[in-house]
Scaffold this active site. Structure first.
Site, PDB file in Angstrom:
ATOM      1  N   HIS A 141      17.062  -0.558  23.263  1.00 41.12           N
ATOM      2  CA  HIS A 141      17.486   0.157  23.087  1.00 41.12           C
ATOM      3  C   HIS A 141      16.858   1.359  23.822  1.00 41.12           C
ATOM      4  O   HIS A 141      15.616   1.428  24.196  1.00 41.12           O
ATOM      5  CB  HIS A 141      16.159   0.290  21.898  1.00 41.12           C
ATOM      6  N   GLN A 150      14.645  10.912  26.655  1.00 42.18           N
ATOM      7  CA  GLN A 150      12.610  10.998  26.751  1.00 42.18           C
ATOM      8  C   GLN A 150      12.702  10.339  28.184  1.00 42.18           C
ATOM      9  O   GLN A 150      11.325  10.875  27.912  1.00 42.18           O
ATOM     10  CB  GLN A 150      12.732  10.174  25.344  1.00 42.18           C
ATOM     11  N   ARG A 199       5.482  12.272  18.605  1.00 47.12           N
ATOM     12  CA  ARG A 199       7.280  12.995  17.988  1.00 47.12           C
ATOM     13  C   ARG A 199       7.307  14.632  18.138  1.00 47.12           C
ATOM     14  O   ARG A 199       8.602  15.218  18.628  1.00 47.12           O
ATOM     15  CB  ARG A 199       7.311  12.356  17.035  1.00 47.12           C
ATOM     16  N   TYR A 256      20.549  10.896  19.582  1.00 40.13           N
ATOM     17  CA  TYR A 256      20.388  11.500  17.913  1.00 40.13           C
ATOM     18  C   TYR A 256      20.604  12.868  18.072  1.00 40.13           C
ATOM     19  O   TYR A 256      20.439  13.565  17.467  1.00 40.13           O
ATOM     20  CB  TYR A 256      19.724  10.522  17.263  1.00 40.13           C
ATOM     21  N   HIS A 316      19.558   6.556  11.526  1.00 41.55           N
ATOM     22  CA  HIS A 316      18.499   6.262  11.891  1.00 41.55           C
ATOM     23  C   HIS A 316      16.849   5.157  11.593  1.00 41.55           C
ATOM     24  O   HIS A 316      16.449   4.519  12.764  1.00 41.55           O
ATOM     25  CB  HIS A 316      17.793   7.315  12.409  1.00 41.55           C
ATOM     26  N   ARG A 344      14.296   5.832   6.243  1.00 40.59           N
ATOM     27  CA  ARG A 344      13.242   6.983   6.124  1.00 40.59           C
ATOM     28  C   ARG A 344      14.424   8.667   6.577  1.00 40.59           C
ATOM     29  O   ARG A 344      14.234   9.779   5.569  1.00 40.59           O
ATOM     30  CB  ARG A 344      11.909   7.903   6.901  1.00 40.59           C
ATOM     31  N   GLU A 354       8.094   0.922  12.198  1.00 42.21           N
ATOM     32  CA  GLU A 354       7.753   0.750  12.990  1.00 42.21           C
ATOM     33  C   GLU A 354       6.557   1.576  13.158  1.00 42.21           C
ATOM     34  O   GLU A 354       5.629   0.615  13.838  1.00 42.21           O
ATOM     35  CB  GLU A 354       8.294   2.443  14.076  1.00 42.21           C
ATOM     36  N   HIS A 403      12.437  -2.369  16.480  1.00 46.96           N
ATOM     37  CA  HIS A 403      11.204  -2.334  16.069  1.00 46.96           C
ATOM     38  C   HIS A 403      10.554  -2.924  14.566  1.00 46.96           C
ATOM     39  O   HIS A 403       9.621  -2.073  13.858  1.00 46.96           O
ATOM     40  CB  HIS A 403      10.605  -0.950  15.944  1.00 46.96           C
ATOM     41  N   ASP A 437      13.844   2.200  25.650  1.00 46.82           N
ATOM     42  CA  ASP A 437      13.099   3.398  24.376  1.00 46.82           C
ATOM     43  C   ASP A 437      12.535   4.419  25.201  1.00 46.82           C
ATOM     44  O   ASP A 437      13.598   4.969  25.502  1.00 46.82           O
ATOM     45  CB  ASP A 437      12.228   2.675  22.917  1.00 46.82           C
TER      46      ASP A 437
HETATM   47 ZN    ZN Z   1      14.419   4.576  19.356  1.00 43.90          ZN
END
Ligand code: ZN
Length: 462
Positions: free
Chosen positions: A57, A62, A82, A121, A206, A209, A238, A272, A323
Site C-alpha cells: 500500500h 505523500q 487529510r 488516486y 477508494h 464512503r 481506518e 486498514h 502507505d
Molecule cells: Zn491509503
C-alpha cells in the site's frame, strides 16, 4: 544461468543452510537447493538471504510531506491531516510525481521492499480537468518504477463521493473524481503499458464512503472483463468515524457490509481493516482476502490497533504497506506491528507462530506471502517459479555480527537502531542495491528535494 550461494537463506518453510539459488534470463527462480556446494567462482552472499518484502500500500506523492504535519493545530486528527494532504496534492504535477516516486522507490529498495502496490488516486490536473492523456500521472509512476527496478502493481483509484449515501465530492477531491466508465477506459489504456514492463494492473475502489454500491459493482465487473484475477484493494475501516458513518448509512459496519455486497475473495486486499468486530475478523479472514496493515502510518494517524491474533487465529492472510511513507522501512513496519500488539495485549512475541518461534522470521514469511497475493505477482518467496526478488543482510553490520541467521534477522528488525543492515537487494535476479545504496540514490534524492521545495513554495503562496 545466474546463481547466488548463501550460507543461510529463509525459504518458505524456514531457514536452510548452504542454499544455491539459480534463476533464468526472465528472472524466475529455477532452483532453490539446500545443502549445496558453492561452485568455484560463483557469487556468494555477504549474509543471510531473505525474501524481498512486497509493499502492498503506497500513495507515492505523500512521501513529499512526510514529517510536515507533526505539530499541534486546532484539531490533530486524521481529518485535519487529510486537509493538508489535499492542499499539497492540489499543486502536484506529473514531473513532481515522477521525481517523488523515483526517490521513494529507491528508498524502498534500500529498505528491503522489492515491489510496491501503488494506490493511485490523483488523476486530473490542478483544476480537476483530465489531462490530454488521461493516464499522465499513472504513467509517471510507471516510469519511476521502471527506472528504479522495483516490482509494480498499479491500482488506479475510483473515487466519486465525499461520504456515504452519495454525498457530492468536495473541492479538495476534484483531482480524484471520475465516472465508472472513464475508470474502465483508463484501465484499458494502462493495461498494455503495465504488461510491457511486467507490472500488474488492478483496481482500487477508494472506500465505501467514496464509491457508491452501484459503481462498486460495475467497476469490479468491468475489471473482471479485463483480467478476472486482477487485484482489488479498498480502504475499509481506518477510522471509527468512518465506521459510525457506515452504520448510520447502512446499519452495518464497513467490513460486514463489503462481505455481504461484494464478491470478496483472494483477489481483495482490505487496507486498514483496523476496526472490526469478532464476526468480521472471522468472516474477513475466511474470505481469503489479505488484510493490508500499515503499522507506522496507522500509528502516525492515530487510527487504532488491528487485532492481529484474532485475524491469524482464523487463518487470515496479511501483508505490509508503508502507505503515507512517514516511515519507509520494511523492518520498522514489522517492529511497529509487533510492538503495537505487545502494548495492546501486554504480551511478548505475539508474532511468533507454532512453526516459527522467532518473531521476525514468522512475520517476514507471512508478510511476504500475503503481500505477494495482494500484489497479484509471483513474488511469494524463495521457491522455484517465483521471481528472484531477495535481500541480502549485511553479516558484518555491528548488530548482526557473529549471530546465527535467525538472530541476524531478529537483530535487523528489533536491534539495528534504524541503521540499515541490508547489503544487496535483487529484483528479478538483478542487483538493484549494492552496499546498501541504489544506483540512482544521489540523483533521485536531489530531484526529490527540488520537487518538494517547489511544492512547498507554491503551497505557501496566498
Ligand atoms: Zn491509503
Amino acid at each position: 544461468m545466474n546463481t547466488l550461494f548463501a550460507a543461510d537463506a529463509l525459504l518458505p518453510g524456514g531457514w536452510a543452510k548452504n542454499v544455491l539459488l539459480s534463476w533464468n534470463a526472465a528472472g524466475q527462480l529455477t532452483q532453490v537447493q539446500s545443502a549445496a556446494q558453492p561452485a568455484a567462482g560463483a557469487p556468494v552472499a555477504n549474509g543471510p538471504v531473505v525474501p524481498g518484502m512486497p509493499n502492498l500500500h503506497s500513495h507515492a506523492f505523500q512521501r513529499a510531506f512526510a514529517g510536515l504535519t507533526e505539530y499541534r493545530a486546532q484539531q490533530d486528527s486524521f481529518w485535519s491531516w487529510r486537509t493538508l494532504m489535499y492542499r499539497f496534492a492540489a499543486r502536484l504535477g506529473p514531473q513532481h510525481m515522477e521525481a517523488i516516486a523515483t526517490w521513494l522507490y529507491a528508498e524502498m529498495l534500500e529498505a528491503g521492499y522489492t515491489s510496491v502496490c501503488e494506490f493511485q488516486y490523483v488523476h486530473h490536473d490542478a483544476d480537476g480537468r483530465p489531462y490530454a492523456d488521461d493516464a499522465t500521472l499513472s504513467l509517471a509512476l510507471l516510469r519511476a518504477a521502471r527506472k528504479t527496478g522495483i516490482g509494480f502493481t498499479l491500482l488506479p483509484v475510483l473515487y466519486q463521493t465525499s461520504g456515504f449515501g452519495g454525498l457530492p465530492p468536495n473541492e479538495g477531491q476534484r483531482r480524484f473524481i471520475r465516472s465508472t466508465d472513464s475508470m474502465l477506459r483508463l484501465l484499458d489504456t494502462l493495461k498494455p503499458a503495465c504488461d510491457a514492463q511486467g507490472a500488474r494492473l488492478g483496481l482500487a475502489p477508494h472506500s465505501l464512503r467514496a464509491v457508491p454500491p452501484d459503481a462498486l459493482r460495475e467497476a469490479v465487473a468491468g475489471l473482471e472483463a479485463i483480467d478476472p484475477s486482477a487485484p482489488i484493494h479498498i480502504h475499509i475501516a481506518e477510522q471509527t468515524k468512518e465506521v459510525d458513518d457506515c452504520v448510520a448509512w447502512s446499519g452495518q459496519r464497513p467490513v460486514a457490509w463489503l462481505l455481504d455486497h461484494a464478491p470478496v475473495d483472494a483477489r481483495w486486499c482490505l487496507v486498514h481493516a483496523t476496526h472490526m468486530e469478532a464476526a468480521e475478523y472471522e468472516r474477513g479472514a475466511k474470505s481469503g482476502a489479505v488484510a493490508g496493515l500499515c503499522p507506522t502510518t496507522e500509528a502516525n494517524l492515530g487510527d487504532g490497533i488491528f487485532d492481529f491474533s484474532a485475524w491469524r487465529h482464523h487463518g487470515g492472510a496479511w501483508g505490509l504497506g508503508s502507505d503515507s511513507h512517514a516511515t519507509v522501512n520494511a523492518a520498522e513496519e514489522l517492529l511497529m506491528l509487533e510492538y503495537s500488539q505487545r502494548l495492546a495485549w501486554r504480551q511478548r512475541n505475539v508474532g511468533a507462530s507454532a512453526a516459527q518461534p522467532h518473531v521476525a522470521t514468522a512475520l517476514t514469511l507471512e508478510a511476504v506471502r500475503g503481500g505477494a497475493q495482494a500484489s497479484g505477482r509471483a513474488i511469494g518467496g524463495l521457491a522455484v517459479g517465483q521471481q528472484a526478488d531477495f535481500v541480502v543482510l549485511d553479516a558484518a553490520q555491528l548488530a548482526l555480527q557473529g549471530l546465527p541467521a535467525p538472530d541476524m534477522l531478529s537483530a535487523h528488525v528489533f536491534a539495528s537502531h534504524r541503521t540499515s543492515a541490508i547489503d544487496t537487494v535483487w529484483i528479478s535476479g538483478q542487483p538493484r542495491v549494492a552496499a546498501g545504496r541504489h544506483a540512482l540514490h544521489n540523483e533521485a534524492a536531489a530531484a526529490f528535494v527540488a520537487a518538494r521545495s517547489q511544492l512547498l513554495q507554491e503551497n505557501r503562496a496566498p
